[in-house]
Design an enzyme around this catalytic site. Structure first.
Site, PDB file in Angstrom:
ATOM      1  N   ASP A  82      42.733  41.225  50.691  1.00 42.37           N
ATOM      2  CA  ASP A  82      42.895  42.504  49.996  1.00 42.37           C
ATOM      3  C   ASP A  82      42.458  43.659  50.907  1.00 42.37           C
ATOM      4  O   ASP A  82      41.451  43.550  51.639  1.00 42.37           O
ATOM      5  CB  ASP A  82      42.013  42.467  48.731  1.00 42.37           C
ATOM      6  CG  ASP A  82      42.425  43.495  47.691  1.00 42.37           C
ATOM      7  OD1 ASP A  82      43.606  43.903  47.694  1.00 42.37           O
ATOM      8  OD2 ASP A  82      41.572  43.871  46.859  1.00 42.37           O
ATOM      9  N   HIS A  83      43.197  44.747  50.854  1.00 44.98           N
ATOM     10  CA  HIS A  83      42.826  45.998  51.549  1.00 44.98           C
ATOM     11  C   HIS A  83      42.426  45.815  53.005  1.00 44.98           C
ATOM     12  O   HIS A  83      41.320  46.212  53.408  1.00 44.98           O
ATOM     13  CB  HIS A  83      41.676  46.702  50.815  1.00 44.98           C
ATOM     14  CG  HIS A  83      42.089  47.328  49.529  1.00 44.98           C
ATOM     15  ND1 HIS A  83      42.899  48.436  49.463  1.00 44.98           N
ATOM     16  CD2 HIS A  83      41.827  46.968  48.255  1.00 44.98           C
ATOM     17  CE1 HIS A  83      43.116  48.738  48.197  1.00 44.98           C
ATOM     18  NE2 HIS A  83      42.481  47.863  47.440  1.00 44.98           N
ATOM     19  N   HIS A 205      46.411  48.390  41.266  1.00 42.45           N
ATOM     20  CA  HIS A 205      45.003  48.271  41.683  1.00 42.45           C
ATOM     21  C   HIS A 205      44.128  48.970  40.656  1.00 42.45           C
ATOM     22  O   HIS A 205      44.594  49.816  39.897  1.00 42.45           O
ATOM     23  CB  HIS A 205      44.810  48.944  43.052  1.00 42.45           C
ATOM     24  CG  HIS A 205      45.281  48.089  44.181  1.00 42.45           C
ATOM     25  ND1 HIS A 205      44.437  47.471  45.058  1.00 42.45           N
ATOM     26  CD2 HIS A 205      46.534  47.733  44.558  1.00 42.45           C
ATOM     27  CE1 HIS A 205      45.134  46.774  45.932  1.00 42.45           C
ATOM     28  NE2 HIS A 205      46.428  46.918  45.655  1.00 42.45           N
ATOM     29  N   GLY A 206      42.839  48.620  40.664  1.00 47.05           N
ATOM     30  CA  GLY A 206      41.884  49.324  39.799  1.00 47.05           C
ATOM     31  C   GLY A 206      42.177  49.119  38.333  1.00 47.05           C
ATOM     32  O   GLY A 206      42.105  50.060  37.531  1.00 47.05           O
ATOM     33  N   ALA A 207      42.478  47.872  37.939  1.00 46.74           N
ATOM     34  CA  ALA A 207      42.938  47.647  36.559  1.00 46.74           C
ATOM     35  C   ALA A 207      41.794  47.501  35.563  1.00 46.74           C
ATOM     36  O   ALA A 207      42.020  47.614  34.356  1.00 46.74           O
ATOM     37  CB  ALA A 207      43.833  46.415  36.505  1.00 46.74           C
ATOM     38  N   SER A 208      40.570  47.265  36.041  1.00 46.86           N
ATOM     39  CA  SER A 208      39.445  47.152  35.094  1.00 46.86           C
ATOM     40  C   SER A 208      39.291  48.474  34.352  1.00 46.86           C
ATOM     41  O   SER A 208      39.251  49.531  34.983  1.00 46.86           O
ATOM     42  CB  SER A 208      38.134  46.870  35.840  1.00 46.86           C
ATOM     43  OG  SER A 208      38.199  45.633  36.484  1.00 46.86           O
ATOM     44  N   ASN A 227      45.381  43.785  39.728  1.00 50.35           N
ATOM     45  CA  ASN A 227      44.127  43.452  40.427  1.00 50.35           C
ATOM     46  C   ASN A 227      42.892  43.799  39.603  1.00 50.35           C
ATOM     47  O   ASN A 227      42.746  44.946  39.162  1.00 50.35           O
ATOM     48  CB  ASN A 227      44.030  44.253  41.730  1.00 50.35           C
ATOM     49  CG  ASN A 227      45.113  43.915  42.713  1.00 50.35           C
ATOM     50  OD1 ASN A 227      45.994  43.111  42.429  1.00 50.35           O
ATOM     51  ND2 ASN A 227      45.052  44.533  43.875  1.00 50.35           N
ATOM     52  N   ASN A 229      38.554  43.383  39.517  1.00 58.42           N
ATOM     53  CA  ASN A 229      37.294  43.035  40.169  1.00 58.42           C
ATOM     54  C   ASN A 229      36.124  43.442  39.267  1.00 58.42           C
ATOM     55  O   ASN A 229      35.357  42.609  38.797  1.00 58.42           O
ATOM     56  CB  ASN A 229      37.219  43.718  41.545  1.00 58.42           C
ATOM     57  CG  ASN A 229      36.060  43.218  42.385  1.00 58.42           C
ATOM     58  OD1 ASN A 229      35.324  42.331  41.980  1.00 58.42           O
ATOM     59  ND2 ASN A 229      35.891  43.776  43.557  1.00 58.42           N
ATOM     60  N   THR A 230      36.045  44.741  38.972  1.00 59.57           N
ATOM     61  CA  THR A 230      34.882  45.280  38.252  1.00 59.57           C
ATOM     62  C   THR A 230      34.613  44.578  36.922  1.00 59.57           C
ATOM     63  O   THR A 230      33.463  44.259  36.608  1.00 59.57           O
ATOM     64  CB  THR A 230      35.097  46.798  38.025  1.00 59.57           C
ATOM     65  OG1 THR A 230      35.295  47.390  39.309  1.00 59.57           O
ATOM     66  CG2 THR A 230      33.914  47.450  37.360  1.00 59.57           C
TER      67      THR A 230
HETATM   68  P1  13P Z   1      38.839  47.085  39.740  1.00 63.07           P
HETATM   69  O1  13P Z   1      37.532  46.807  40.377  1.00 63.07           O
HETATM   70  O2  13P Z   1      38.914  48.439  39.190  1.00 63.07           O
HETATM   71  O3  13P Z   1      39.183  46.036  38.762  1.00 63.07           O
HETATM   72  O4  13P Z   1      39.958  47.039  40.898  1.00 63.07           O
HETATM   73  C1  13P Z   1      40.200  45.869  41.623  1.00 63.07           C
HETATM   74  C2  13P Z   1      41.193  46.072  42.707  1.00 63.07           C
HETATM   75  O5  13P Z   1      42.060  46.905  42.617  1.00 63.07           O
HETATM   76  C3  13P Z   1      41.121  45.209  43.900  1.00 63.07           C
HETATM   77  O6  13P Z   1      42.088  45.531  44.839  1.00 63.07           O
END
Ligand code: 13P
Length: 281
Positions: A82-83, A205-208, A227, A229-230
């Site tokens: 990722d990234h 991205h940033g779906a949390s 995606n 993570n949080t």
């Molecule tokens: P979040 O931490 O907002 O869920 O985003 C995860 C992400 O986009 C990883 O690439």
């Protein structure tokens, strides 16, 4: 199914494959358990910035592969970088066997983003390795990646996709890595335009923290990979705090970590449902 077909299939069937970022190697087992029990394909990702901390590309790759084998996992498991902002790192991960790579040139001028992304695609497509590119800016901070929200322009998306032969596109449209301050403000109008112009699986991205309804709308508008993570980190930390709080004498690592692994599994199961991905393996 080949890696190359998996995202196309998800887009066509109107579900998204959840990408779960791992923050420690203990993440791997509960993520796999959740995917197997929900019969969902899964993408296990590590941010390029976290790779040294977790033992390096090869160690992470082999640990995931060994776990898949030992746990007799039958659902498709895609190992993703990722990234990455380094073409060299992307090539190295491809050589080791990664199934999927995100080259993130979103902070570069579009011409450089295109040039470097194309180098990664050309290398990856000598085999069956997927490449994701990004346009615009995802806000927030995560794993040492910080940025401001910048909505992707249709013209930049068009240029990146048509000039590189990418497998998937992450157009930043208001989402944020980490926790949202205030309500998410996703650009669905722009999403619709991008989806209409470019027949390519999209990545969110940033779906949390994005509501279930908005996630489903994003899937409806072409997102085939989402995606997270949080949300998983929060579930893990909440349980860890509670376990230690409940028994102040506890020091056995298995007893401390066990319930937190269960919390990861439960969180991932609920994300699989949000992505409409269960029973799609
Ligand atoms: P979040 O931490 O907002 O869920 O985003 C995860 C992400 O986009 C990883 O690439």
């Amino acid at each position: 199914m080949k890696n190359r077909e998996i995202l196309q299939h998800a887009k066509y069937e109107k579900f998204a494959i959840p990408q779960i970022n791992i923050n420690e190697l203990i993440w791997i087992e509960p993520v796999l358990k959740a995917a197997e029990s929900m019969k969902s394909p899964i993408i296990i990702a590590t941010s390029d910035n976290l790779i040294p901390e977790l033992g390096g590309y090869e160690f992470i790759y082999k640990t995931i592969k060994n776990k898949v084998q030992a746990m007799e996992i039958t659902v498709p498991v895609i190992i993703h970088l990722d990234h990455s902002t380094s073409v060299e790192n992307c090539r190295h991960a491809i050589d080791i066997g990664y199934d999927s790579i995100m080259y993130d040139g979103s902070k570069l001028p579009i011409d450089s983003n295109i040039a470097y992304t194309k180098q990664v695609v050309d290398y990856a497509h000598q085999g069956d390795v997927l490449v994701e590119g990004e346009v615009g800016g995802v806000g927030g901070t995560e794993d040492g990646i910080s940025g401001n929200v910048k909505y992707a322009s249709l013209d930049d998306c068009y240029q990146l996709v048509t000039q590189t032969n990418l497998d998937s596109l992450a157009p930043a449209l208001g989402s944020v890595h980490g926790e949202y301050k205030g309500e998410p403000n996703l650009g669905f109008k722009e999403m619709e335009e991008i989806e209409a112009q470019l027949d390519i699986p999209l990545v969110l991205h940033g779906a949390s923290g994005i509501s279930d309804e908005e996630l489903l709308k994003a899937i409806e508008l072409g997102h085939a990979k989402i995606n997270f993570n949080t949300e998983v980190k929060i579930a893990w930390a909440k349980q860890l705090r509670q376990t230690l709080e409940n028994d102040k004498q506890l020091y056995d690592p298995q007893k401390i970590i066990g319930p937190s692994k269960d919390a990861i599994e439960e969180a991932v199961k609920s994300l699989i449902i949000k992505c409409n991905a269960s029973n799609h393996a």
